[in-house]
Design an enzyme around this catalytic site. Sequence first.
Site, mmCIF file in Angstrom:
data_model
loop_
_atom_site.group_PDB
_atom_site.id
_atom_site.type_symbol
_atom_site.label_atom_id
_atom_site.label_comp_id
_atom_site.label_asym_id
_atom_site.label_seq_id
_atom_site.Cartn_x
_atom_site.Cartn_y
_atom_site.Cartn_z
ATOM 1 C CB THR A 104 -0.914 0.030 1.235
ATOM 2 O OG1 THR A 104 -1.574 1.303 1.329
ATOM 3 C CG2 THR A 104 -0.126 -0.189 2.520
ATOM 4 C CG ASP A 105 -1.017 4.970 -0.931
ATOM 5 O OD1 ASP A 105 -1.553 4.343 0.008
ATOM 6 O OD2 ASP A 105 -1.637 5.826 -1.603
#
Length: 204
Positions: free
Chosen positions: A27-28
């Site tokens: 995930t970012d």
Amino acid sequence: ILTNILGTYNIMEFANACGAKVIHFSTDEVYGVTESGAFKETDRLDPRNPYSATKAGAEFTATVQAALNSISLTIVRPSNCYGPTQNVEKFIPHSILGDAIDVYGEGSQRREWTYAPDLAQAIRILADAPEGTYNIGSGEEHTNLEVAEFIHHLTGKPIRFVSDRPRHDARYFLDSSKIRSLGWDSSVSFFEGLSLTISSFLKS
């Protein structure tokens, strides 16, 4: 912890047993927060909540096991994803289907949004690409309030401001030039994709 770390460990063990290539979804959020600019794949990880901490831990787990067992591993760090059939607990479908659109704090948090079919196309490309770590983001960012206002415009649902989440990250944004160099690009603009998503949920 059970899903993100132990689950990743089990998948890597299975991949080692059967010789599979692994594309690991991160995930970012593992980068932490940036008030300006964009995160690159080489930037230091700085998770700020339990979810992103376990996602960072999963990356390290996968990377170590891949090195130990010579497993082909690609890590993807996508931006916020949305689209038809998304889990109803997520912000956009919850806002479409709920009695009101709940906005945390003032709704000033900024997110980069990628339409699910565009993300799927990126994964198809990475299935045959060199292993490594890849950011995947559309390049379009909007505040949560902007998203809420658009949903309100199309559905008539009222906007309701609620207490902000603890340590609610202000902004994530990705440098996706690495995946773009392989020929990928987002094909659906955010508000076009959001319109399609709203229409799909209201018809179901």
